[in-house]
Design a protein around this motif. Sequence first.
Motif, PDB file in Angstrom:
ATOM      1  N   ALA A 195      50.080  58.216  38.458  1.00 25.40           N
ATOM      2  CA  ALA A 195      50.427  56.860  38.888  1.00 25.40           C
ATOM      3  C   ALA A 195      49.880  56.582  40.284  1.00 25.40           C
ATOM      4  N   TYR A 196      49.929  57.595  41.158  1.00 26.16           N
ATOM      5  CA  TYR A 196      49.343  57.465  42.501  1.00 26.16           C
ATOM      6  C   TYR A 196      47.847  57.171  42.405  1.00 26.16           C
ATOM      7  N   ASP A 197      47.133  57.948  41.582  1.00 23.92           N
ATOM      8  CA  ASP A 197      45.690  57.747  41.452  1.00 23.92           C
ATOM      9  C   ASP A 197      45.358  56.382  40.857  1.00 23.92           C
ATOM     10  N   ILE A 198      46.161  55.958  39.897  1.00 30.07           N
ATOM     11  CA  ILE A 198      45.915  54.658  39.266  1.00 30.07           C
ATOM     12  C   ILE A 198      46.140  53.529  40.265  1.00 30.07           C
ATOM     13  N   ALA A 199      47.230  53.628  41.041  1.00 24.40           N
ATOM     14  CA  ALA A 199      47.508  52.584  42.036  1.00 24.40           C
ATOM     15  C   ALA A 199      46.389  52.502  43.064  1.00 24.40           C
ATOM     16  N   LYS A 200      45.957  53.665  43.561  1.00 24.99           N
ATOM     17  CA  LYS A 200      44.855  53.689  44.520  1.00 24.99           C
ATOM     18  C   LYS A 200      43.573  53.141  43.888  1.00 24.99           C
ATOM     19  N   GLY A 201      43.301  53.575  42.664  1.00 22.27           N
ATOM     20  CA  GLY A 201      42.080  53.144  41.982  1.00 22.27           C
ATOM     21  C   GLY A 201      42.053  51.657  41.740  1.00 22.27           C
ATOM     22  N   LEU A 202      43.182  51.081  41.354  1.00 24.62           N
ATOM     23  CA  LEU A 202      43.237  49.642  41.122  1.00 24.62           C
ATOM     24  C   LEU A 202      43.016  48.864  42.421  1.00 24.62           C
ATOM     25  N   ALA A 203      43.603  49.364  43.502  1.00 27.12           N
ATOM     26  CA  ALA A 203      43.417  48.688  44.782  1.00 27.12           C
ATOM     27  C   ALA A 203      41.958  48.732  45.229  1.00 27.12           C
ATOM     28  N   VAL A 204      41.306  49.887  45.029  1.00 32.49           N
ATOM     29  CA  VAL A 204      39.891  50.009  45.396  1.00 32.49           C
ATOM     30  C   VAL A 204      39.031  49.120  44.499  1.00 32.49           C
ATOM     31  N   ALA A 205      39.324  49.143  43.182  1.00 36.85           N
ATOM     32  CA  ALA A 205      38.551  48.315  42.243  1.00 36.85           C
ATOM     33  C   ALA A 205      38.715  46.829  42.570  1.00 36.85           C
ATOM     34  N   ALA A 206      39.906  46.432  43.009  1.00 36.55           N
ATOM     35  CA  ALA A 206      40.129  45.035  43.387  1.00 36.55           C
ATOM     36  C   ALA A 206      39.236  44.650  44.560  1.00 36.55           C
ATOM     37  N   ARG A 207      39.056  45.565  45.499  1.00 34.36           N
ATOM     38  CA  ARG A 207      38.156  45.295  46.624  1.00 34.36           C
ATOM     39  C   ARG A 207      36.707  45.155  46.143  1.00 34.36           C
ATOM     40  N   TRP A 208      36.329  45.975  45.167  1.00 36.52           N
ATOM     41  CA  TRP A 208      34.975  45.862  44.621  1.00 36.52           C
ATOM     42  C   TRP A 208      34.771  44.484  43.988  1.00 36.52           C
ATOM     43  N   ALA A 209      35.839  43.964  43.372  1.00 33.97           N
ATOM     44  CA  ALA A 209      35.744  42.665  42.691  1.00 33.97           C
ATOM     45  C   ALA A 209      35.983  41.494  43.632  1.00 33.97           C
ATOM     46  N   GLY A 210      36.206  41.782  44.906  1.00 34.16           N
ATOM     47  CA  GLY A 210      36.416  40.707  45.869  1.00 34.16           C
ATOM     48  C   GLY A 210      37.861  40.303  46.035  1.00 34.16           C
ATOM     49  N   GLY A 211      38.793  41.031  45.412  1.00 37.19           N
ATOM     50  CA  GLY A 211      40.217  40.703  45.523  1.00 37.19           C
ATOM     51  C   GLY A 211      40.904  41.539  46.594  1.00 37.19           C
ATOM     52  N   ASN A 212      42.221  41.417  46.644  1.00 37.42           N
ATOM     53  CA  ASN A 212      43.001  42.159  47.632  1.00 37.42           C
ATOM     54  C   ASN A 212      44.325  42.598  47.012  1.00 37.42           C
ATOM     55  N   TRP A 213      44.344  43.836  46.536  1.00 34.79           N
ATOM     56  CA  TRP A 213      45.568  44.441  46.004  1.00 34.79           C
ATOM     57  C   TRP A 213      45.973  45.616  46.898  1.00 34.79           C
ATOM     58  N   ASP A 214      45.806  45.443  48.183  1.00 36.47           N
ATOM     59  CA  ASP A 214      46.017  46.557  49.111  1.00 36.47           C
ATOM     60  C   ASP A 214      47.431  47.126  49.070  1.00 36.47           C
ATOM     61  N   ASP A 215      48.415  46.316  48.716  1.00 38.53           N
ATOM     62  CA  ASP A 215      49.792  46.817  48.673  1.00 38.53           C
ATOM     63  C   ASP A 215      49.948  47.974  47.690  1.00 38.53           C
ATOM     64  N   LEU A 216      49.124  47.973  46.632  1.00 39.19           N
ATOM     65  CA  LEU A 216      49.183  49.096  45.689  1.00 39.19           C
ATOM     66  C   LEU A 216      48.814  50.408  46.380  1.00 39.19           C
TER      67      LEU A 216
END
Length: 421
Positions: A195-216
């Motif tokens: 779950a830790y890796d998924i949360a980090k991965g989603l936040a990084v992927a969001a940055r790649w897509a131009g979004g901001n999910w940094d709270d994850l």
Amino acid sequence: MINIPFFAGSALLAVAGLLKVPALIRARRTSQWRLLAAVCALLLAGSLVLLLAAPDNIALFNRWTGVTNFSAPLVYGVLSAFSAVSMVLILVWRDIPPGGSRLTPRRCLVVYTVISAAIVGLFIVGDTPVERLRDFDTYYANTPYIREMIVLYLLAHGFASSVMVVLCQRWAAHVDGLLRLGLRLLVVGYGLDLAYDIAKGLAVAARWAGGNWDDLSTVVAPVFALASTLMVATGFILPFVGLRLRSSAIAFQQWHRMAPLARLVVTHSDMAKVSRSRIGWAPELRMMQRQAACHDALLELRPFMDPRIREFVREQAADRGPRAELEAMAAMVAVAADTSSLYRTAHEKALTAATARGARSPEEEAKNEGRRAVLDAGRYMSGADDSHPYSSLPDLAELSVALSRSDHVRSARNTLASPRV
């Protein structure tokens, strides 16, 4: 306040690891050394991960080294080491035979050592001019080489967590008790790692897509990491502690059950030696010491053991089934102890009297007087021969219980043995 959970968890794991160091030293050159070494390494690695991941310590290491964001590859490298040690421990613990799995402890260590070196190398060639204490992953998600470093550590950690979930789940299906509970906790713990890796991965992927999910990455993922480390450590420690407590409980129970036998056959002087010996409070050592004292005392009673008493009580206790032999043996030992006491008392009295009279050989006279006292009371001294019934004595704890609870034993002592002098 945000550092307190990290420091508390780190201290807990460090204490647990250090408490196992004495056992590790004692187990050197034994088959258990690798397992204990892996347990200690896991606990200390987990403690180091939490210690280094505390925000205050991240800033502290950056200042000490003078390298901006130095703590990033340090934490990622230690986290990779924790993943490697986890896989090594489960492989050593389960003792998978050669060829039974493509994963081996040595292969895991080699692979994750290479990964740790690659993390450091990518950080060196990358550029991280701005210090980021909490959002390093998302802030540098698009930075060349640093991006690859982040992806590498997440993939390595996620792979190790996935493997551990599968291995622990499969193993738990074939065991029970505390081991199964520990494995279930490991499944939950490494699931939280995922779950830790998924949360980090989603936040990084969001940055790649131009979004901001940094709270994850900055809020959710640290909670998963802290809970996972504590859960994994508990899952590994619980079976070891449980087995140790169970072993101690069994030893204490055996020690307690042998008490009636020890009181009957072990002399007061020998009992005093036992109580004065410096063996600590370890139940296993106390049980072994009492067992040895009873064995020694029974060997000394061999000349007083009468097989005819055993045969007599066995016939009287025939209705007890398999316990008839046990009670018959207990009766023989009890009567032998009473007889020995009578002999010893008569010997001491005769020796005192002969010495007072000034006899030329008081020892021999006292010995003969002791024998006459026994024989006059109708005793039988069988002598020590190879076919002596002592060679077939049952478990000492069971024998002790029969001594204290059997009516047939009490009847035999009242009928066939004189009162203790």
